[in-house]
Design a protein around this motif. Sequence first.
Motif, PDB file in Angstrom:
ATOM      1  N   VAL A   1     -55.022 -30.064 -20.963  1.00  0.00           N
ATOM      2  CA  VAL A   1     -53.606 -30.386 -21.139  1.00  0.00           C
ATOM      3  C   VAL A   1     -52.828 -29.163 -21.617  1.00  0.00           C
ATOM      4  O   VAL A   1     -51.619 -29.048 -21.354  1.00  0.00           O
ATOM      5  CB  VAL A   1     -53.447 -31.560 -22.126  1.00  0.00           C
ATOM      6  CG1 VAL A   1     -53.867 -31.162 -23.536  1.00  0.00           C
ATOM      7  CG2 VAL A   1     -52.024 -32.098 -22.125  1.00  0.00           C
ATOM      8  N   ASP A   2     -53.460 -28.226 -22.306  1.00  0.00           N
ATOM      9  CA  ASP A   2     -52.787 -26.998 -22.725  1.00  0.00           C
ATOM     10  C   ASP A   2     -52.322 -26.201 -21.511  1.00  0.00           C
ATOM     11  O   ASP A   2     -51.205 -25.672 -21.484  1.00  0.00           O
ATOM     12  CB  ASP A   2     -53.725 -26.135 -23.576  1.00  0.00           C
ATOM     13  CG  ASP A   2     -54.127 -26.830 -24.873  1.00  0.00           C
ATOM     14  OD1 ASP A   2     -53.360 -27.692 -25.338  1.00  0.00           O
ATOM     15  OD2 ASP A   2     -55.203 -26.521 -25.408  1.00  0.00           O
ATOM     16  N   TYR A   3     -53.176 -26.124 -20.508  1.00  0.00           N
ATOM     17  CA  TYR A   3     -52.854 -25.383 -19.285  1.00  0.00           C
ATOM     18  C   TYR A   3     -51.786 -26.116 -18.470  1.00  0.00           C
ATOM     19  O   TYR A   3     -50.794 -25.522 -18.028  1.00  0.00           O
ATOM     20  CB  TYR A   3     -54.121 -25.191 -18.468  1.00  0.00           C
ATOM     21  CG  TYR A   3     -53.911 -24.548 -17.119  1.00  0.00           C
ATOM     22  CD1 TYR A   3     -53.851 -23.168 -16.994  1.00  0.00           C
ATOM     23  CD2 TYR A   3     -53.775 -25.325 -15.972  1.00  0.00           C
ATOM     24  CE1 TYR A   3     -53.661 -22.574 -15.760  1.00  0.00           C
ATOM     25  CE2 TYR A   3     -53.590 -24.741 -14.735  1.00  0.00           C
ATOM     26  CZ  TYR A   3     -53.536 -23.367 -14.630  1.00  0.00           C
ATOM     27  OH  TYR A   3     -53.340 -22.788 -13.406  1.00  0.00           O
ATOM     28  N   VAL A   4     -51.972 -27.418 -18.281  1.00  0.00           N
ATOM     29  CA  VAL A   4     -51.063 -28.202 -17.437  1.00  0.00           C
ATOM     30  C   VAL A   4     -49.660 -28.255 -18.034  1.00  0.00           C
ATOM     31  O   VAL A   4     -48.653 -28.086 -17.338  1.00  0.00           O
ATOM     32  CB  VAL A   4     -51.620 -29.620 -17.225  1.00  0.00           C
ATOM     33  CG1 VAL A   4     -50.625 -30.480 -16.461  1.00  0.00           C
ATOM     34  CG2 VAL A   4     -52.942 -29.566 -16.475  1.00  0.00           C
ATOM     35  N   SER A   5     -49.564 -28.492 -19.342  1.00  0.00           N
ATOM     36  CA  SER A   5     -48.247 -28.603 -19.987  1.00  0.00           C
ATOM     37  C   SER A   5     -47.514 -27.265 -19.987  1.00  0.00           C
ATOM     38  O   SER A   5     -46.291 -27.217 -19.785  1.00  0.00           O
ATOM     39  CB  SER A   5     -48.408 -29.111 -21.419  1.00  0.00           C
ATOM     40  OG  SER A   5     -49.182 -28.216 -22.203  1.00  0.00           O
ATOM     41  N   ALA A   6     -48.236 -26.156 -20.197  1.00  0.00           N
ATOM     42  CA  ALA A   6     -47.602 -24.838 -20.171  1.00  0.00           C
ATOM     43  C   ALA A   6     -47.104 -24.503 -18.766  1.00  0.00           C
ATOM     44  O   ALA A   6     -46.005 -23.952 -18.608  1.00  0.00           O
ATOM     45  CB  ALA A   6     -48.588 -23.776 -20.649  1.00  0.00           C
ATOM     46  N   ARG A   7     -47.872 -24.849 -17.761  1.00  0.00           N
ATOM     47  CA  ARG A   7     -47.448 -24.595 -16.384  1.00  0.00           C
ATOM     48  C   ARG A   7     -46.200 -25.406 -16.040  1.00  0.00           C
ATOM     49  O   ARG A   7     -45.250 -24.889 -15.428  1.00  0.00           O
ATOM     50  CB  ARG A   7     -48.593 -24.948 -15.434  1.00  0.00           C
ATOM     51  CG  ARG A   7     -48.335 -24.587 -13.988  1.00  0.00           C
ATOM     52  CD  ARG A   7     -49.527 -24.972 -13.118  1.00  0.00           C
ATOM     53  NE  ARG A   7     -49.293 -24.604 -11.736  1.00  0.00           N
ATOM     54  CZ  ARG A   7     -49.632 -23.443 -11.205  1.00  0.00           C
ATOM     55  NH1 ARG A   7     -50.226 -22.525 -11.947  1.00  0.00           N
ATOM     56  NH2 ARG A   7     -49.381 -23.165  -9.939  1.00  0.00           N
ATOM     57  N   SER A   8     -46.180 -26.674 -16.440  1.00  0.00           N
ATOM     58  CA  SER A   8     -45.016 -27.523 -16.183  1.00  0.00           C
ATOM     59  C   SER A   8     -43.783 -26.993 -16.909  1.00  0.00           C
ATOM     60  O   SER A   8     -42.680 -26.937 -16.344  1.00  0.00           O
ATOM     61  CB  SER A   8     -45.321 -28.954 -16.626  1.00  0.00           C
ATOM     62  OG  SER A   8     -44.190 -29.787 -16.500  1.00  0.00           O
ATOM     63  N   ASP A   9     -43.953 -26.594 -18.166  1.00  0.00           N
ATOM     64  CA  ASP A   9     -42.832 -26.063 -18.942  1.00  0.00           C
ATOM     65  C   ASP A   9     -42.284 -24.788 -18.299  1.00  0.00           C
ATOM     66  O   ASP A   9     -41.061 -24.580 -18.264  1.00  0.00           O
ATOM     67  CB  ASP A   9     -43.305 -25.786 -20.379  1.00  0.00           C
ATOM     68  CG  ASP A   9     -42.157 -25.389 -21.291  1.00  0.00           C
ATOM     69  OD1 ASP A   9     -41.055 -25.953 -21.150  1.00  0.00           O
ATOM     70  OD2 ASP A   9     -42.357 -24.503 -22.143  1.00  0.00           O
TER      71      ASP A   9
ATOM     72  N   LYS B   1     -44.571 -23.088 -23.874  1.00  0.00           N
ATOM     73  CA  LYS B   1     -45.534 -23.673 -24.804  1.00  0.00           C
ATOM     74  C   LYS B   1     -46.880 -22.949 -24.741  1.00  0.00           C
ATOM     75  O   LYS B   1     -47.387 -22.656 -23.669  1.00  0.00           O
ATOM     76  CB  LYS B   1     -45.767 -25.149 -24.465  1.00  0.00           C
ATOM     77  CG  LYS B   1     -44.540 -26.034 -24.611  1.00  0.00           C
ATOM     78  CD  LYS B   1     -44.872 -27.448 -24.184  1.00  0.00           C
ATOM     79  CE  LYS B   1     -43.647 -28.356 -24.274  1.00  0.00           C
ATOM     80  NZ  LYS B   1     -43.946 -29.739 -23.805  1.00  0.00           N
ATOM     81  N   ASN B   2     -47.443 -22.664 -25.925  1.00  0.00           N
ATOM     82  CA  ASN B   2     -48.773 -22.072 -26.072  1.00  0.00           C
ATOM     83  C   ASN B   2     -48.910 -20.666 -25.502  1.00  0.00           C
ATOM     84  O   ASN B   2     -50.032 -20.158 -25.370  1.00  0.00           O
ATOM     85  CB  ASN B   2     -49.855 -22.956 -25.414  1.00  0.00           C
ATOM     86  CG  ASN B   2     -49.916 -24.341 -25.997  1.00  0.00           C
ATOM     87  OD1 ASN B   2     -49.759 -24.524 -27.200  1.00  0.00           O
ATOM     88  ND2 ASN B   2     -50.139 -25.344 -25.150  1.00  0.00           N
TER      89      ASN B   2
ATOM     90  N   TYR C   1     -55.951 -21.776 -24.816  1.00  0.00           N
ATOM     91  CA  TYR C   1     -56.587 -22.833 -24.023  1.00  0.00           C
ATOM     92  C   TYR C   1     -57.749 -23.451 -24.794  1.00  0.00           C
ATOM     93  O   TYR C   1     -58.740 -22.786 -25.105  1.00  0.00           O
ATOM     94  CB  TYR C   1     -57.090 -22.265 -22.704  1.00  0.00           C
ATOM     95  CG  TYR C   1     -57.668 -23.294 -21.762  1.00  0.00           C
ATOM     96  CD1 TYR C   1     -56.847 -24.041 -20.935  1.00  0.00           C
ATOM     97  CD2 TYR C   1     -59.042 -23.519 -21.704  1.00  0.00           C
ATOM     98  CE1 TYR C   1     -57.368 -24.981 -20.060  1.00  0.00           C
ATOM     99  CE2 TYR C   1     -59.573 -24.450 -20.846  1.00  0.00           C
ATOM    100  CZ  TYR C   1     -58.731 -25.183 -20.025  1.00  0.00           C
ATOM    101  OH  TYR C   1     -59.243 -26.116 -19.173  1.00  0.00           O
TER     102      TYR C   1
END
Length: 313
Positions: free
Chosen positions: A250-258, A216-217, A246
């Motif tokens: 949440v853009d950073y956190v969700s991309a890291r989780s994905d 994501k992103n 960025y």
Amino acid sequence: MNYIEDLNETVGLLWEKLEAWGDQAVLILPNLLLAILLVILTFYVAGFVRNWAGKFGSRFSHSQALVNLFLTLLYTGILLVGFFFALSVLRLDKVVVSLLAGVGVVGLALGFAFKDIAANFISGIIIAVQRPFRVGDNIETNEYFGTIERISLRTIDIRQVTGEMVHLPNKTVFENPLTNFSIYGTRRIDLEVGISYAEDLERVQRVVTEALQEVKNRLVTRDIEVMFDAFGDSSINFKARFWVSYRREVDYVSARSDAIIRIKKAFDANDILIPFPIRTLDFGIKGGEKLNEQLRSVNASFKSGFPLGNNGQ
């Protein structure tokens, strides 16, 4: 009789004094009217200049607080000039000098008494001019991380990712390091991963790179980097690095989780092992005997029916 004569003399002197004041009032009346007219005109001119400058202030500065400060100083300065001219018309030049001296002394005293407030105020002006950040940016400073909600000439209000509002004095922000995560609109994610020593490292690089293509992103204009950087205790460690758009945290956190999810699925599909930590225990055996020999001796003692200990006890 003497009492009456003294009273008449006192009344006469008072009357003469009042007549002198009346004559002086008549003489000063034109100047007084001119001074009043000058003060009224000063208020009108100051208001007109402030409104005119306010229409163009936003073109030179994006900080409304700084614009308001400039307009207030401009308005106050014009009023002071008008008042000083009015006092000069009334021939009160000494009063003007005394007022200026008094203002200087009072300003010096207030400067010492409120030096911290003055420092925050001046820091706020410098921040408003330099604009190292703006409302909505994600910053980290003085061990606080969050989104800027408000910038004033005294404090910077930061809403942390956990919801708390922090009011940081401008002096504290100005004098300490600050990281602005929003200034470029991009951010790099570094993931540390370990794989078994038995794996083909080049194959791992290909699998991870393919797994991160659709994160994501992710910025497709920046390459995905998979770099091995250490021999760990039970694994070979590498870092997977890629860039994302960025705007919010949440853009950073969700991309890291994905990315973590995709790497784990790719490893499972390709039988790539993420090893558990391995520890080798070294028992110090008295006399230098090997552990397996000690164990064989203990087992033999139990099988023969002889208990351990001194003299069979």
